[in-house]
Design an enzyme around this catalytic site. Structure first.
Site, PDB file in Angstrom:
ATOM      1  N   ASP A  13       0.882  -1.152   0.000  1.00  0.00           N
ATOM      2  CA  ASP A  13       0.000   0.000   0.000  1.00  0.00           C
ATOM      3  C   ASP A  13       0.937   1.225   0.000  1.00  0.00           C
ATOM      4  OD1 ASP A  13      -2.299   1.661   0.407  1.00  0.00           O
ATOM      5  OD2 ASP A  13      -1.765   1.764   2.539  1.00  0.00           O
ATOM      6  N   LEU A  14       0.443   2.369  -0.403  1.00  0.00           N
ATOM      7  CA  LEU A  14       1.316   3.560  -0.445  1.00  0.00           C
ATOM      8  C   LEU A  14       1.046   4.521   0.728  1.00  0.00           C
ATOM      9  CD1 LEU A  14       3.397   5.317  -2.091  1.00  0.00           C
ATOM     10  CD2 LEU A  14       1.386   6.416  -3.111  1.00  0.00           C
ATOM     11  N   ASP A  15      -0.193   5.038   0.740  1.00  0.00           N
ATOM     12  CA  ASP A  15      -0.533   6.065   1.744  1.00  0.00           C
ATOM     13  C   ASP A  15      -0.517   5.479   3.146  1.00  0.00           C
ATOM     14  OD1 ASP A  15      -1.099   8.121  -0.199  1.00  0.00           O
ATOM     15  OD2 ASP A  15      -2.962   7.073  -0.652  1.00  0.00           O
ATOM     16  N   THR A  21       1.026  10.176   3.780  1.00  0.00           N
ATOM     17  CA  THR A  21       0.000  10.994   3.114  1.00  0.00           C
ATOM     18  C   THR A  21      -1.375  10.845   3.754  1.00  0.00           C
ATOM     19  OG1 THR A  21       0.194   9.210   1.533  1.00  0.00           O
ATOM     20  CG2 THR A  21       0.848  11.381   0.770  1.00  0.00           C
ATOM     21  N   LYS A  48      -9.120   5.485   5.434  1.00  0.00           N
ATOM     22  CA  LYS A  48      -7.853   4.849   5.046  1.00  0.00           C
ATOM     23  C   LYS A  48      -8.120   3.672   4.112  1.00  0.00           C
ATOM     24  CE  LYS A  48      -4.823   6.022   8.901  1.00  0.00           C
ATOM     25  NZ  LYS A  48      -4.201   5.543  10.120  1.00  0.00           N
ATOM     26  N   GLY A  49      -7.486   3.675   2.965  1.00  0.00           N
ATOM     27  CA  GLY A  49      -7.607   2.556   2.024  1.00  0.00           C
ATOM     28  C   GLY A  49      -8.846   2.620   1.143  1.00  0.00           C
ATOM     29  N   ILE A  50      -9.770   3.496   1.469  1.00  0.00           N
ATOM     30  CA  ILE A  50     -11.062   3.534   0.765  1.00  0.00           C
ATOM     31  C   ILE A  50     -10.960   4.451  -0.459  1.00  0.00           C
ATOM     32  CG2 ILE A  50     -13.525   4.051   1.051  1.00  0.00           C
ATOM     33  CD1 ILE A  50     -12.510   1.727   2.843  1.00  0.00           C
ATOM     34  N   ARG A  52     -11.727   7.039  -3.562  1.00  0.00           N
ATOM     35  CA  ARG A  52     -12.230   8.414  -3.476  1.00  0.00           C
ATOM     36  C   ARG A  52     -13.758   8.461  -3.421  1.00  0.00           C
ATOM     37  NH1 ARG A  52      -9.903  12.211  -8.024  1.00  0.00           N
ATOM     38  NH2 ARG A  52      -8.014  11.100  -7.356  1.00  0.00           N
ATOM     39  N   SER A 119      -2.101   0.414  -4.409  1.00  0.00           N
ATOM     40  CA  SER A 119      -2.672   1.620  -3.795  1.00  0.00           C
ATOM     41  C   SER A 119      -3.967   1.973  -4.505  1.00  0.00           C
ATOM     42  CB  SER A 119      -1.702   2.796  -3.926  1.00  0.00           C
ATOM     43  OG  SER A 119      -2.357   3.999  -3.575  1.00  0.00           O
ATOM     44  N   ALA A 120      -4.967   2.349  -3.706  1.00  0.00           N
ATOM     45  CA  ALA A 120      -6.255   2.777  -4.282  1.00  0.00           C
ATOM     46  C   ALA A 120      -6.155   4.173  -4.883  1.00  0.00           C
ATOM     47  CB  ALA A 120      -7.321   2.762  -3.194  1.00  0.00           C
ATOM     48  N   SER A 121      -5.019   4.829  -4.654  1.00  0.00           N
ATOM     49  CA  SER A 121      -4.939   6.247  -5.020  1.00  0.00           C
ATOM     50  C   SER A 121      -4.548   6.501  -6.465  1.00  0.00           C
ATOM     51  CB  SER A 121      -3.927   6.948  -4.109  1.00  0.00           C
ATOM     52  OG  SER A 121      -3.756   8.279  -4.551  1.00  0.00           O
ATOM     53  N   ASN A 123      -3.493   9.257  -7.285  1.00  0.00           N
ATOM     54  CA  ASN A 123      -2.357  10.176  -7.160  1.00  0.00           C
ATOM     55  C   ASN A 123      -1.045   9.444  -6.897  1.00  0.00           C
ATOM     56  OD1 ASN A 123      -3.630  12.939  -7.262  1.00  0.00           O
ATOM     57  ND2 ASN A 123      -4.822  12.071  -5.586  1.00  0.00           N
ATOM     58  N   LYS A 150     -10.872  -1.743  -1.821  1.00  0.00           N
ATOM     59  CA  LYS A 150     -10.586  -2.427  -0.556  1.00  0.00           C
ATOM     60  C   LYS A 150     -11.836  -2.238   0.314  1.00  0.00           C
ATOM     61  CE  LYS A 150      -5.745  -1.073  -1.031  1.00  0.00           C
ATOM     62  NZ  LYS A 150      -4.625  -0.253  -0.535  1.00  0.00           N
ATOM     63  N   GLU A 174       0.042  -2.988   4.871  1.00  0.00           N
ATOM     64  CA  GLU A 174      -1.096  -2.073   4.936  1.00  0.00           C
ATOM     65  C   GLU A 174      -1.168  -1.326   6.264  1.00  0.00           C
ATOM     66  OE1 GLU A 174      -3.709  -0.650   3.819  1.00  0.00           O
ATOM     67  OE2 GLU A 174      -3.935  -1.467   1.810  1.00  0.00           O
ATOM     68  N   ASP A 175      -1.696  -0.110   6.224  1.00  0.00           N
ATOM     69  CA  ASP A 175      -1.981   0.632   7.455  1.00  0.00           C
ATOM     70  C   ASP A 175      -3.483   0.723   7.708  1.00  0.00           C
ATOM     71  OD1 ASP A 175      -2.438   2.373   5.261  1.00  0.00           O
ATOM     72  OD2 ASP A 175      -2.452   4.063   6.659  1.00  0.00           O
TER      73      ASP A 175
HETATM   74  C1  BG6 Z   1      -5.875   5.392  -0.379  1.00  0.00           C
HETATM   75  C2  BG6 Z   1      -6.039   6.268   0.840  1.00  0.00           C
HETATM   76  O1  BG6 Z   1      -4.544   5.008  -0.495  1.00  0.00           O
HETATM   77  O2  BG6 Z   1      -6.254   6.101  -1.558  1.00  0.00           O
HETATM   78  C3  BG6 Z   1      -7.490   6.773   0.914  1.00  0.00           C
HETATM   79  O3  BG6 Z   1      -5.740   5.522   2.004  1.00  0.00           O
HETATM   80  C4  BG6 Z   1      -7.843   7.495  -0.374  1.00  0.00           C
HETATM   81  O4  BG6 Z   1      -7.637   7.628   2.024  1.00  0.00           O
HETATM   82  C5  BG6 Z   1      -7.607   6.545  -1.567  1.00  0.00           C
HETATM   83  O5  BG6 Z   1      -9.215   7.908  -0.344  1.00  0.00           O
HETATM   84  C6  BG6 Z   1      -7.926   7.171  -2.924  1.00  0.00           C
HETATM   85  O6  BG6 Z   1      -6.991   8.184  -3.188  1.00  0.00           O
HETATM   86  P1  BG6 Z   1      -7.100   9.239  -4.362  1.00  0.00           P
HETATM   87  O7  BG6 Z   1      -5.765   9.936  -4.304  1.00  0.00           O
HETATM   88  O8  BG6 Z   1      -7.305   8.493  -5.652  1.00  0.00           O
HETATM   89  O9  BG6 Z   1      -8.247  10.135  -4.058  1.00  0.00           O
HETATM   90 MG    MG Z   2      -2.902   3.199   3.381  1.00  0.00          MG
END
Ligand code: BG6
Ligand code: MG
Length: 222
Positions: A13-15, A21, A48-50, A52, A119-121, A123, A150, A174-175
């Site tokens: 996982d990243l964040d 972050t 966390k992990g969820i 957007r 990572s779900a992000s 970004n 997740k 994971e956190d």
């Molecule tokens: C996860 C974070 O890694 O990414 C979540 O833990 C966040 O808090 C999710 O909502 C989605 O990120 P992004 O950057 O695509 O909005």
């Molecule tokens: Mg995380």
């Protein structure tokens, strides 16, 4: 439990695992929740992990607002949160890598373990670039390709496939409680980083990233 010698790959996982972050996500969601008039104690841990859009739905539901916005309005709210978040991560650099994680990645690479990102992000590529770790994560699951977020195991199953490994040969880090649930459901060994009470379902727990090393993981798997 799986034997340490069976482990061939690590799925990150990243964040909150590689870089801190999570506090920026928490802050940006907090700003949006305030604007919507939603009181959400524990919001930072809950998101966390969820993904957007799923995080936005959680906040709307908490405030009983789930039927108050059209899809287009929800997209706009999520975009507003993301703009706030992107603003907060502008000045990130290698100094924002969590303690021990640069060494751990170097150790994994040196010893020939597979490394992938789950990572779900959306970004994540920007952040990895800013903190100078993109080269470790040439194998990354694209969250835009996922059907489920997740705690579904999909992202962790894909993380193992990117490494040409079976889930049982992989450790996921994971956190987030949602992430630990996903790793476990994928049939991988889970390493929870953070509050052990929150992450009680993890196979192995570390209270912070500075404890994460191959030697400590091996010890925990004996
Ligand atoms: C996860 C974070 O890694 O990414 C979540 O833990 C966040 O808090 C999710 O909502 C989605 O990120 P992004 O950057 O695509 O909005
Ligand atoms: Mg995380």
């Amino acid at each position: 439990m799986v034997k340490f010698t069976d482990i061939k790959g690590f799925i990150f996982d990243l964040d909150g695992v590689v870089t801190d972050t999570s506090r920026y996500h928490a802050k940006a969601w907090g700003q949006l929740a305030d604007k919507l008039g939603v009181d959400y104690p524990g919001l930072g841990d809950a998101v966390k992990g969820i993904s957007r859009m799923d995080a936005l739905e959680m906040i709307l539901k908490k405030g009983g607002l789930e039927n108050n916005y059209s899809e287009a309005e929800k997209e706009a709210l999520a975009a507003e949160k993301n703009a706030n978040y992107v603003n907060l991560i502008q000045n990130m650099s290698a100094k924002d890598i969590l303690p021990g994680m640069a060494d751990f990645l170097a150790e994994l690479k040196d010893k020939g373990y597979g490394i992938s990102l789950a990572s779900a992000s959306k970004n994540a590529p920007t952040i990895l670039e800013k903190i100078g770790l993109s080269d470790y994560f040439t194998k990354a699951v694209d969250p835009a390709t996922l059907k489920y977020g997740k705690p579904d195991p999909e992202i962790f199953i894909k993380g193992a496939q990117l490494l040409d490994l079976m889930p049982a040969q992989c450790i996921g880090l994971e956190d987030a409680a949602a992430g630990i649930a996903g790793i476990n459901a994928a049939g991988e060994t889970s390493v929870g980083i953070g509050d052990p009470e929150l992450l009680h379902d993890a196979t192995i727990n570390f209270t912070d990233t500075s404890q994460v090393s191959l030697a400590n993981i091996e010890k925990a798997m004996q």
